[in-house]
Motif scaffolding. Sequence first.
Motif, PDB file in Angstrom:
ATOM      1  N   ARG A   1       0.821  -1.228   0.000  1.00 43.23           N
ATOM      2  CA  ARG A   1       0.000   0.000   0.000  1.00 43.23           C
ATOM      3  C   ARG A   1       0.841   1.259   0.000  1.00 43.23           C
ATOM      4  NH1 ARG A   1      -3.725   0.379   4.659  1.00 43.23           N
ATOM      5  NH2 ARG A   1      -5.155   1.556   3.366  1.00 43.23           N
ATOM      6  N   ALA A   2       2.065   1.176   0.527  1.00 39.77           N
ATOM      7  CA  ALA A   2       2.931   2.356   0.563  1.00 39.77           C
ATOM      8  C   ALA A   2       3.761   2.481  -0.712  1.00 39.77           C
ATOM      9  CB  ALA A   2       3.841   2.310   1.781  1.00 39.77           C
TER      10      ALA A   2
ATOM     11  N   ARG B   1       9.782   0.865  -4.898  1.00 37.33           N
ATOM     12  CA  ARG B   1      10.644   1.182  -6.045  1.00 37.33           C
ATOM     13  C   ARG B   1      11.387  -0.081  -6.439  1.00 37.33           C
ATOM     14  NH1 ARG B   1      11.519   5.944  -8.327  1.00 37.33           N
ATOM     15  NH2 ARG B   1      10.369   7.724  -7.468  1.00 37.33           N
TER      16      ARG B   1
ATOM     17  N   ASN C   1       1.866   4.382  -4.485  1.00 36.76           N
ATOM     18  CA  ASN C   1       1.182   4.029  -3.242  1.00 36.76           C
ATOM     19  C   ASN C   1      -0.316   4.277  -3.432  1.00 36.76           C
ATOM     20  OD1 ASN C   1       0.397   6.732  -2.312  1.00 36.76           O
ATOM     21  ND2 ASN C   1       2.585   7.072  -1.990  1.00 36.76           N
ATOM     22  N   VAL C   2      -1.118   3.835  -2.484  1.00 39.13           N
ATOM     23  CA  VAL C   2      -2.575   3.911  -2.712  1.00 39.13           C
ATOM     24  C   VAL C   2      -3.070   5.356  -2.830  1.00 39.13           C
ATOM     25  CG1 VAL C   2      -3.128   1.666  -1.709  1.00 39.13           C
ATOM     26  CG2 VAL C   2      -3.089   3.689  -0.244  1.00 39.13           C
ATOM     27  N   ASN C   3      -2.372   6.295  -2.185  1.00 37.92           N
ATOM     28  CA  ASN C   3      -2.780   7.693  -2.346  1.00 37.92           C
ATOM     29  C   ASN C   3      -2.500   8.186  -3.758  1.00 37.92           C
ATOM     30  OD1 ASN C   3      -3.580   7.750   0.289  1.00 37.92           O
ATOM     31  ND2 ASN C   3      -1.792   8.876   1.022  1.00 37.92           N
ATOM     32  N   GLN C   4      -1.356   7.755  -4.291  1.00 36.46           N
ATOM     33  CA  GLN C   4      -1.047   8.145  -5.669  1.00 36.46           C
ATOM     34  C   GLN C   4      -2.043   7.523  -6.643  1.00 36.46           C
ATOM     35  OE1 GLN C   4       3.065   6.893  -5.380  1.00 36.46           O
ATOM     36  NE2 GLN C   4       3.775   9.009  -5.451  1.00 36.46           N
TER      37      GLN C   4
ATOM     38  N   GLU D   1      -4.751   9.940  -6.643  1.00 35.05           N
ATOM     39  CA  GLU D   1      -4.465  11.222  -7.290  1.00 35.05           C
ATOM     40  C   GLU D   1      -4.910  11.206  -8.748  1.00 35.05           C
ATOM     41  OE1 GLU D   1      -0.353  12.554  -6.764  1.00 35.05           O
ATOM     42  OE2 GLU D   1      -0.492  11.833  -4.703  1.00 35.05           O
TER      43      GLU D   1
ATOM     44  N   PRO E   1      11.827  15.894 -11.185  1.00 37.66           N
ATOM     45  CA  PRO E   1      10.667  16.064 -10.286  1.00 37.66           C
ATOM     46  C   PRO E   1      10.384  17.558 -10.073  1.00 37.66           C
ATOM     47  CG  PRO E   1      12.359  14.671  -9.277  1.00 37.66           C
ATOM     48  CD  PRO E   1      12.946  15.213 -10.535  1.00 37.66           C
TER      49      PRO E   1
ATOM     50  N   GLU F   1       3.113  13.929 -12.989  1.00 37.47           N
ATOM     51  CA  GLU F   1       3.961  13.995 -11.796  1.00 37.47           C
ATOM     52  C   GLU F   1       4.359  12.619 -11.291  1.00 37.47           C
ATOM     53  OE1 GLU F   1       1.770  16.263  -8.929  1.00 37.47           O
ATOM     54  OE2 GLU F   1       2.522  18.166  -9.689  1.00 37.47           O
TER      55      GLU F   1
ATOM     56  N   GLU G   1       9.145   4.493   3.316  1.00 36.48           N
ATOM     57  CA  GLU G   1       8.071   3.502   3.336  1.00 36.48           C
ATOM     58  C   GLU G   1       7.353   3.498   4.682  1.00 36.48           C
ATOM     59  OE1 GLU G   1       9.122  -0.359   1.836  1.00 36.48           O
ATOM     60  OE2 GLU G   1       7.103  -1.151   2.197  1.00 36.48           O
TER      61      GLU G   1
ATOM     62  N   GLN H   1       5.248   6.887   4.858  1.00 30.34           N
ATOM     63  CA  GLN H   1       4.120   6.837   3.925  1.00 30.34           C
ATOM     64  C   GLN H   1       3.128   5.766   4.364  1.00 30.34           C
ATOM     65  OE1 GLN H   1       3.254   8.934   1.055  1.00 30.34           O
ATOM     66  NE2 GLN H   1       1.465   7.895   1.865  1.00 30.34           N
ATOM     67  N   GLY H   2       3.646   4.655   4.855  1.00 35.76           N
ATOM     68  CA  GLY H   2       2.778   3.593   5.355  1.00 35.76           C
ATOM     69  C   GLY H   2       1.906   4.082   6.508  1.00 35.76           C
TER      70      GLY H   2
ATOM     71  N   LEU I   1       0.989   7.145   7.082  1.00 38.36           N
ATOM     72  CA  LEU I   1       0.014   8.116   6.571  1.00 38.36           C
ATOM     73  C   LEU I   1      -1.145   7.406   5.863  1.00 38.36           C
ATOM     74  CD1 LEU I   1       2.475  10.842   5.175  1.00 38.36           C
ATOM     75  CD2 LEU I   1       1.113  10.949   7.289  1.00 38.36           C
ATOM     76  N   ILE I   2      -0.885   6.218   5.366  1.00 39.28           N
ATOM     77  CA  ILE I   2      -1.945   5.430   4.719  1.00 39.28           C
ATOM     78  C   ILE I   2      -2.752   4.653   5.760  1.00 39.28           C
ATOM     79  CG2 ILE I   2      -2.316   3.394   3.246  1.00 39.28           C
ATOM     80  CD1 ILE I   2       0.012   4.508   1.490  1.00 39.28           C
ATOM     81  N   ASP I   3      -2.046   4.110   6.758  1.00 42.20           N
ATOM     82  CA  ASP I   3      -2.727   3.280   7.757  1.00 42.20           C
ATOM     83  C   ASP I   3      -3.510   4.094   8.786  1.00 42.20           C
ATOM     84  OD1 ASP I   3      -1.796   0.997   6.611  1.00 42.20           O
ATOM     85  OD2 ASP I   3      -0.017   0.848   7.882  1.00 42.20           O
TER      86      ASP I   3
ATOM     87  N   THR J   1      12.689   9.732  -0.391  1.00 43.82           N
ATOM     88  CA  THR J   1      13.030   9.513  -1.798  1.00 43.82           C
ATOM     89  C   THR J   1      11.885   9.896  -2.724  1.00 43.82           C
ATOM     90  OG1 THR J   1      12.253   7.233  -1.603  1.00 43.82           O
ATOM     91  CG2 THR J   1      14.610   7.619  -1.276  1.00 43.82           C
ATOM     92  N   ASP J   2      10.706  10.121  -2.153  1.00 43.69           N
ATOM     93  CA  ASP J   2       9.532  10.471  -2.951  1.00 43.69           C
ATOM     94  C   ASP J   2       8.665  11.424  -2.146  1.00 43.69           C
ATOM     95  OD1 ASP J   2       9.207   8.921  -5.560  1.00 43.69           O
ATOM     96  OD2 ASP J   2       9.817   7.332  -4.181  1.00 43.69           O
ATOM     97  N   GLY J   3       7.758  12.078  -2.842  1.00 42.50           N
ATOM     98  CA  GLY J   3       6.795  12.903  -2.132  1.00 42.50           C
ATOM     99  C   GLY J   3       5.913  12.032  -1.248  1.00 42.50           C
TER     100      GLY J   3
ATOM    101  N   SER K   1       2.083  11.604   0.856  1.00 35.61           N
ATOM    102  CA  SER K   1       0.709  12.078   0.721  1.00 35.61           C
ATOM    103  C   SER K   1      -0.166  11.537   1.838  1.00 35.61           C
ATOM    104  CB  SER K   1       0.140  11.673  -0.641  1.00 35.61           C
ATOM    105  OG  SER K   1       0.282  10.295  -0.848  1.00 35.61           O
ATOM    106  N   LEU K   2      -1.182  12.327   2.154  1.00 33.41           N
ATOM    107  CA  LEU K   2      -2.132  11.979   3.215  1.00 33.41           C
ATOM    108  C   LEU K   2      -3.537  12.188   2.677  1.00 33.41           C
ATOM    109  CD1 LEU K   2      -2.984  11.375   6.161  1.00 33.41           C
ATOM    110  CD2 LEU K   2      -2.634  13.795   6.670  1.00 33.41           C
TER     111      LEU K   2
ATOM    112  N   GLN L   1      14.544  13.517  -3.510  1.00 31.27           N
ATOM    113  CA  GLN L   1      13.221  13.233  -4.089  1.00 31.27           C
ATOM    114  C   GLN L   1      13.336  12.853  -5.568  1.00 31.27           C
ATOM    115  OE1 GLN L   1      10.536  16.537  -3.639  1.00 31.27           O
ATOM    116  NE2 GLN L   1       9.001  15.652  -5.001  1.00 31.27           N
ATOM    117  N   ARG L   2      12.776  11.703  -5.927  1.00 34.02           N
ATOM    118  CA  ARG L   2      12.905  11.233  -7.301  1.00 34.02           C
ATOM    119  C   ARG L   2      11.635  11.410  -8.111  1.00 34.02           C
ATOM    120  NH1 ARG L   2      16.076   5.613  -6.277  1.00 34.02           N
ATOM    121  NH2 ARG L   2      14.558   5.497  -4.590  1.00 34.02           N
ATOM    122  N   ALA L   3      10.524  11.691  -7.449  1.00 33.98           N
ATOM    123  CA  ALA L   3       9.285  11.906  -8.200  1.00 33.98           C
ATOM    124  C   ALA L   3       8.310  12.678  -7.326  1.00 33.98           C
ATOM    125  CB  ALA L   3       8.676  10.575  -8.634  1.00 33.98           C
TER     126      ALA L   3
END
Lengths: 330, 406
Positions: A136-137, A140, A156-159, A162, A292, A298, B34, B37-38, B40-42, B59-61, B63-64, B90-92
Amino acid sequence: MIRAIAAAACLALVSASAPQTVALELIMGDTLPPKLSDYRFFAGETLSARVAPYALNTALFSDYSEKDRFVFVPAGQTARHTADGVLDFPVGSALIKTFRYGARKIETRVLLHRPAGWVALPYVWNEDGSEAVLKRAGARVDVAVQGKTISYAVPNVNQCKECHADNARLVPIGPKARNLDDGARLANWVKLGLLDKAPSGDRVPLFTDASAPVAARARGYLDVNCAHCHSRVGSASNSGLYLGWTETSQVALGIDKPPVAAGRGSGGRAVAIDPGRPDASILLYRMASTEPGVAMPEVGRSLVHAEGVALVRQWIASMPANPMPARPQS
Amino acid sequence: MNNACLSLAAASLLLHAPLAARTIDVAAGPGAQERLQGALIDAQPGDVVRLGPGRFELTDGLSLDVARVTVRGAGPGTGAGASVLSLKGQRAAGEGLLVTSDDVVLRDFAVEDARGDAIKSKGADRIVYHNLRVTWTGGPKESNGAYGIYPVSSEDVLIDRVTVSGASDAGIYVGQSKRIIVRNSTASQNVAGIEIENSFEADVYANTVKHNTGGVLVFDLPDLPQLGGHAVRIFDNTIVDNDTPNFAPKGNIVASVPMGVGVMVMANRNVHVFRNRLANNATTNVMVVAYKRPFTDKNYNPLPRDVVVRDNVHGRAGWAPGFAGGKELAAAMGGTLTPVFWDGAGGRAATNVQVRDKVGVVSLGLAQPLTPMTEAKPTPVKLSGGKPIVEPKRVVLPASMEAAIK
């Protein structure tokens, strides 16, 4: 012992006559199945009952990965054809998409139509391709493509949300009638009992089909690659740049439109599309970047889609130019 | 019940069980991407995601997308006790942290070196940004991300005690939103310190805005889902020493902001600028202008209307106006442009710009919004009168938002 043999024989008989059935209760439930195999979409290479492969006319670019798409519609039901937008899939349906490079499977994304709405979950394959597990997270994965190693990003699931957002509701993007319709595909879905009807309608051309007009191919390409966010109900609604197939406003399509929140994504250019001047167009600049903060979309790519860029370049170049190039703000 | 059923029930319990709010601790260190981000998802509504002290090398953006979640760090500072999200690697993704859910509180951490925007919230109602630090560690650079704090398309926005520096567009940018408070914050070395764009009902007060290109911008732009910015109050701020050369990438609207502007009102209606301390702004302390680009949007009004400038304390200003023809203009006025100017476009009746500060005011006498500044015919004007303008009431946000930072 005899009973066991009999049971095995009975099982063999069943599998020979009827394919495996999908675990509908997992699609309909509210758990997060940890393994892709839990759903029983496939038995090895064999598809389960009411799981059908499909393709699209023009597809989203995802770092040159190859994609295998499957649709599942529960028994006794069909998706409803809609002229505009995505087919209306009944609750219990699933869309399954595996991303691979040759024989190496990287990830499989599933969209499950649950009673409360669609849910998107990414599964990442193990080294030997025998199982994919829920991540889910995101993840890579280093992948060799076109002679270089890239860091392939599993969203990830948020992406997932999006891109799959429609006013904050999660919806499928790909299976629109106009992008599925190749003259035979939808009729075949009807024959398989997956779709109610297949009237002829508007069709997005294959973006590689040189016999189709450049504008139609480019608009189709932008529709599939950009318009899920760049729409009035998508994640990029605040940009005012709307790239959907049915968009008619020239400004909304980016023509002579100054950026709103592009930052360094503007690349020193004044407008999204400067007609006749691809190199002065922000839209093309961002498609051709891998940086980026500059690169569009994105998420979902770390490589430039050279063929897509060439097509959009050709389209912008073909537009009648303004007398003067657009001047950037300074 | 067989085993499969049992585990199914257990999993479903996990999804729904937490009725009481939990705290999910996330430490800095290996695998931060991970793990964070995990978390923020959980997270479930009501939960706190607590960042430990230290640097989170991402390494990445991030999100919440879960409502009623608080992301809380150990502090926004630069010392070892602070929680710092570093996006250097940050790669993406277009932003360092993206929030898309309602009733979220972000507090007590720092975000450094985002490749795009640092913290963006879209369609995130009742969001609170409190005690945060956002910076680009290399100082002002065109290659820095655009916005530091970036709520957009949201209702009820509170930004309190944040510090932003180095944004190549605006340090604090609020776009296409309704009911906004920006207060007690510091913006420095950004192109724009604070920008309120296409927004309704905003109070911007008690901020320190210094060493940017332009201090506080109130803009309205055409062809966007929310148009007609109005009811904005800029008051009790310190807006001084805005002397950073414009480093915005060309093409962006802020790239047109001349160096050394205190407050700039462009288009918009019912804007009140009062009780600010304004000094050492080389172009001017307050400029009120029309939108200066061609547009086709029939619903858009490019003129500033019903603008009040009053009771501000003015220091030195206008000795080096940074727009085309500015130098000549200042020379013609005896060396300096006045601390307040209006471009004159649209005329008095249509704009009702009122300046009641006891300083010189000039109209540039531009006939139309598109008339170039080089055709200015500067004339001293008295703008103290005009049709009465009712000042918008104080912006009041839901009590839950103020309670979140108590």
